[in-house]
Structures are given as structure tokens and as C-alpha cells.
Motif scaffolding. Structure first.
Motif, PDB file in Angstrom:
ATOM      1  N   SER A 151     -45.203  15.835 -53.825  1.00  0.00           N
ATOM      2  CA  SER A 151     -43.871  15.358 -54.176  1.00  0.00           C
ATOM      3  C   SER A 151     -43.928  13.900 -54.636  1.00  0.00           C
ATOM      4  N   ASP A 175     -37.713  11.106 -55.539  1.00  0.00           N
ATOM      5  CA  ASP A 175     -36.806  11.673 -54.539  1.00  0.00           C
ATOM      6  C   ASP A 175     -37.354  12.997 -54.038  1.00  0.00           C
ATOM      7  N   LYS A 176     -37.075  13.316 -52.789  1.00  0.00           N
ATOM      8  CA  LYS A 176     -37.501  14.593 -52.214  1.00  0.00           C
ATOM      9  C   LYS A 176     -36.640  15.705 -52.801  1.00  0.00           C
ATOM     10  N   THR A 207     -36.646  20.215 -53.816  1.00  0.00           N
ATOM     11  CA  THR A 207     -37.253  21.514 -53.534  1.00  0.00           C
ATOM     12  C   THR A 207     -37.347  22.294 -54.836  1.00  0.00           C
ATOM     13  N   GLY A 258     -36.906  13.211 -59.275  1.00  0.00           N
ATOM     14  CA  GLY A 258     -37.884  13.793 -58.374  1.00  0.00           C
ATOM     15  C   GLY A 258     -38.760  14.787 -59.103  1.00  0.00           C
ATOM     16  N   LEU A 275     -42.079  17.694 -58.411  1.00  0.00           N
ATOM     17  CA  LEU A 275     -43.048  18.443 -57.593  1.00  0.00           C
ATOM     18  C   LEU A 275     -44.154  18.894 -58.525  1.00  0.00           C
TER      19      LEU A 275
END
Length: 164
Positions: A35, A38-39, A41, A159, A161
């Protein structure tokens, strides 16, 4: 006594093998990510095809809050301060990171990613295009061929991922 020791050893080996298989199945069924920013999903992300369709409806000045899952094409080889995303059909989106607040690994090309932020369409000036070409490590001849501004799909990510 020897038979008991052999049976016990075989039991341990069989139990160990079964646990390894379970671990492999679990890791294959769920992708793990590193990551950045910002976190976020991976839940509720759209595909690259859906993102391309959304970009085609945008005009210069429009913005769209979105989360997209797709493969990374290129990354800045100086710092990891920008990247491009594959949108399919030879299209790509140029991604910068909010407030220049984070970077991504320079070796993450061709990895799956999830990127959340604002999508928009913008005309990129020649000087900026040449700067990005230098960051990519393009030759002087390739950079000299850049002579006109380009309307591009862009993304300001808060963010990211990246698949491990």
C-alpha cells in the motif's frame, strides 16, 4: 518401538504436507498488495474497460472520483513519482500522486494495481511531455520527436495498491 517412531514420523510428514497445501490455496485465492499513500482497499474497484468508457465521456475540466484495478505500464525511473496505467486498446492513463506525498517502487511495471483518486482529461504541454520522456529514459531522438501538446487521460491518486 521402531515401528512407533516410524509411524509417528510419517504422521508428522503427512500433516505438514497437508498444511502447506492449505496455505497455497489460501494465498492463491486472495491477492496481497503493498500500500502507498492513503490506505485503500481493492473492494468496489472498476475494470480498465469501464475506466476507459468513463474517460471517453469526460471533457477537459471534468473530474470523476473513482477506484480502478488494472496493470501498471510504466513508472518514473528517477523517483517513482508517476506511473501509467493500462486502459486497454493501446490507451493509458497518466498517474501522479496527491500532493507529491508518496512514490511507488520503480520496479513495479506490469504488476496489477488498484488506484483510487480523481480521473480527468487534460492537455499536456510539449515541455512537460519531454520531461516525462526523459524520466522514462527515452533517447534524445525520441524526445526530439515530441513537438505538439497531447490530450491525455490523467489521474491524481490518493492511494495505490500494488500486487506483491
Amino acid at each position: 518401538m521402531k515401528k512407533i517412531v516410524v509411524i509417528a514420523a510419517l504422521s508428522v510428514v503427512l500433516v505438514s504436507c497437508n498444511k502447506k497445501e492449505e496455505t497455497i490455496v489460501k494465498s492463491e485465492s486472495k491477492m496481497t498488495y503493498a500500500s502507498f499513500g492513503d490506505k485503500i482497499t481493492a473492494d468496489n474497484s472498476i475494470t480498465k474497460d469501464e475506466m476507459l468508457a468513463k474517460y471517453k465521456t469526460l471533457k477537459a475540466g471534468d473530474t470523476l472520483n473513482v477506484k480502478v484495478a488494472t496493470k501498471i505500464n510504466e513508472i518514473c525511473q528517477n523517483k517513482g513519482c508517476w506511473m501509467t496505467l493500462d486502459l486497454g486498446n493501446s490507451e493509458k492513463a497518466f498517474v501522479k500522486f496527491k500532493d507529491y506525498g508518496f512514490f511507488v517502487p520503480m520496479n513495479a511495471q506490469k504488476r496489477e494495481s488498484v488506484v483510487e483518486g480523481k480521473a480527468f482529461v487534460e492537455e499536456t504541454p510539449v515541455a512537460e511531455l519531454k520531461h516525462y520522456a526523459e524520466d522514462e529514459g527515452k533517447s534524445a531522438e525520441e524526445i526530439a520527436k515530441i513537438t505538439a501538446p497531447k490530450t491525455e487521460y490523467k489521474f491524481l491518486a490518493n492511494g495505490v495498491l500494488i500486487a506483491k
